[in-house]
Design an enzyme around this catalytic site. Sequence first.
Site, PDB file in Angstrom:
ATOM      1  N   HIS A  10      70.837 -10.409  16.195  1.00 60.37           N
ATOM      2  CA  HIS A  10      71.356 -11.311  17.224  1.00 60.37           C
ATOM      3  C   HIS A  10      72.752 -11.772  16.835  1.00 60.37           C
ATOM      4  O   HIS A  10      73.250 -11.465  15.761  1.00 60.37           O
ATOM      5  CB  HIS A  10      70.417 -12.504  17.462  1.00 60.37           C
ATOM      6  CG  HIS A  10      70.343 -13.491  16.346  1.00 60.37           C
ATOM      7  ND1 HIS A  10      69.950 -14.799  16.526  1.00 60.37           N
ATOM      8  CD2 HIS A  10      70.618 -13.391  15.023  1.00 60.37           C
ATOM      9  CE1 HIS A  10      69.969 -15.439  15.374  1.00 60.37           C
ATOM     10  NE2 HIS A  10      70.370 -14.600  14.453  1.00 60.37           N
ATOM     11  N   CYS A  67      77.017 -16.968  11.698  1.00 59.55           N
ATOM     12  CA  CYS A  67      76.049 -16.416  12.659  1.00 59.55           C
ATOM     13  C   CYS A  67      76.660 -16.090  14.019  1.00 59.55           C
ATOM     14  O   CYS A  67      75.981 -15.592  14.904  1.00 59.55           O
ATOM     15  CB  CYS A  67      74.856 -17.358  12.829  1.00 59.55           C
ATOM     16  SG  CYS A  67      73.841 -17.449  11.337  1.00 59.55           S
ATOM     17  N   HIS A  71      74.204  -9.928  13.381  1.00 62.64           N
ATOM     18  CA  HIS A  71      73.471  -9.811  12.125  1.00 62.64           C
ATOM     19  C   HIS A  71      71.986  -9.775  12.451  1.00 62.64           C
ATOM     20  O   HIS A  71      71.591  -9.901  13.605  1.00 62.64           O
ATOM     21  CB  HIS A  71      73.792 -10.983  11.185  1.00 62.64           C
ATOM     22  CG  HIS A  71      73.351 -12.303  11.725  1.00 62.64           C
ATOM     23  ND1 HIS A  71      73.993 -12.949  12.765  1.00 62.64           N
ATOM     24  CD2 HIS A  71      72.313 -13.093  11.388  1.00 62.64           C
ATOM     25  CE1 HIS A  71      73.374 -14.083  13.040  1.00 62.64           C
ATOM     26  NE2 HIS A  71      72.331 -14.205  12.218  1.00 62.64           N
ATOM     27  N   HIS A  77      63.212  -4.456  15.974  1.00 62.27           N
ATOM     28  CA  HIS A  77      64.347  -3.529  15.933  1.00 62.27           C
ATOM     29  C   HIS A  77      65.148  -3.545  17.228  1.00 62.27           C
ATOM     30  O   HIS A  77      65.652  -2.521  17.678  1.00 62.27           O
ATOM     31  CB  HIS A  77      63.896  -2.121  15.537  1.00 62.27           C
ATOM     32  CG  HIS A  77      63.596  -2.026  14.077  1.00 62.27           C
ATOM     33  ND1 HIS A  77      62.385  -2.422  13.566  1.00 62.27           N
ATOM     34  CD2 HIS A  77      64.351  -1.629  13.044  1.00 62.27           C
ATOM     35  CE1 HIS A  77      62.400  -2.254  12.256  1.00 62.27           C
ATOM     36  NE2 HIS A  77      63.594  -1.781  11.900  1.00 62.27           N
ATOM     37  N   GLU A 100      62.975 -17.507   9.726  1.00 59.46           N
ATOM     38  CA  GLU A 100      64.158 -16.662   9.858  1.00 59.46           C
ATOM     39  C   GLU A 100      64.603 -16.126   8.489  1.00 59.46           C
ATOM     40  O   GLU A 100      65.050 -14.994   8.382  1.00 59.46           O
ATOM     41  CB  GLU A 100      65.269 -17.506  10.482  1.00 59.46           C
ATOM     42  CG  GLU A 100      66.474 -16.731  10.909  1.00 59.46           C
ATOM     43  CD  GLU A 100      67.463 -17.586  11.653  1.00 59.46           C
ATOM     44  OE1 GLU A 100      67.305 -17.761  12.874  1.00 59.46           O
ATOM     45  OE2 GLU A 100      68.404 -18.094  11.013  1.00 59.46           O
TER      46      GLU A 100
END
Length: 152
Positions: free
Chosen positions: A16, A25, A29, A75, A136
């Site tokens: 994302h 972020c 990544h 994926h 996460e």
Amino acid sequence: MSKIRITKQFTFETGHALYGYDGKCKNVHGHSYKLSVTVIGTPIKEENHVKLGMVIDFGDLKKIVKEEIVDVFDHASVFNKNTPHKELALELEKQGHNIILVDYQPTSEQMLIDFANKINLRLPHSISLHSLKLQETDTSYAEWYAADNPRD
């Protein structure tokens, strides 16, 4: 009647990017997510029922979560469909990549809200979604609890 909580854990890999974010972020990544799904209900008491003693068969819960979450997000790369990442997403999709465009910023928090809605639609009426935990990283996770989110 005793209420019992049943938890099943799942893992999936998802990429994302967080558009507009002020840290790393913002770049595309991925994470090795760990999802824990907890439901609550009373064990089946009907003597002739094939699932006697179970709140829900772990296999039945697995089927729901795999179809709604794991098989979809594993994926894949998730992007907010209202950001400039959409152009990148569409180009990647043209090249055969698994792309998911969502109406939200694809943070763990927002993904949990999405997951809770999808799972709730598939659970038998006698069973309630109690909580979700989406890990996460080894040290970071978000949690969703039904008690904090009364249904309309």
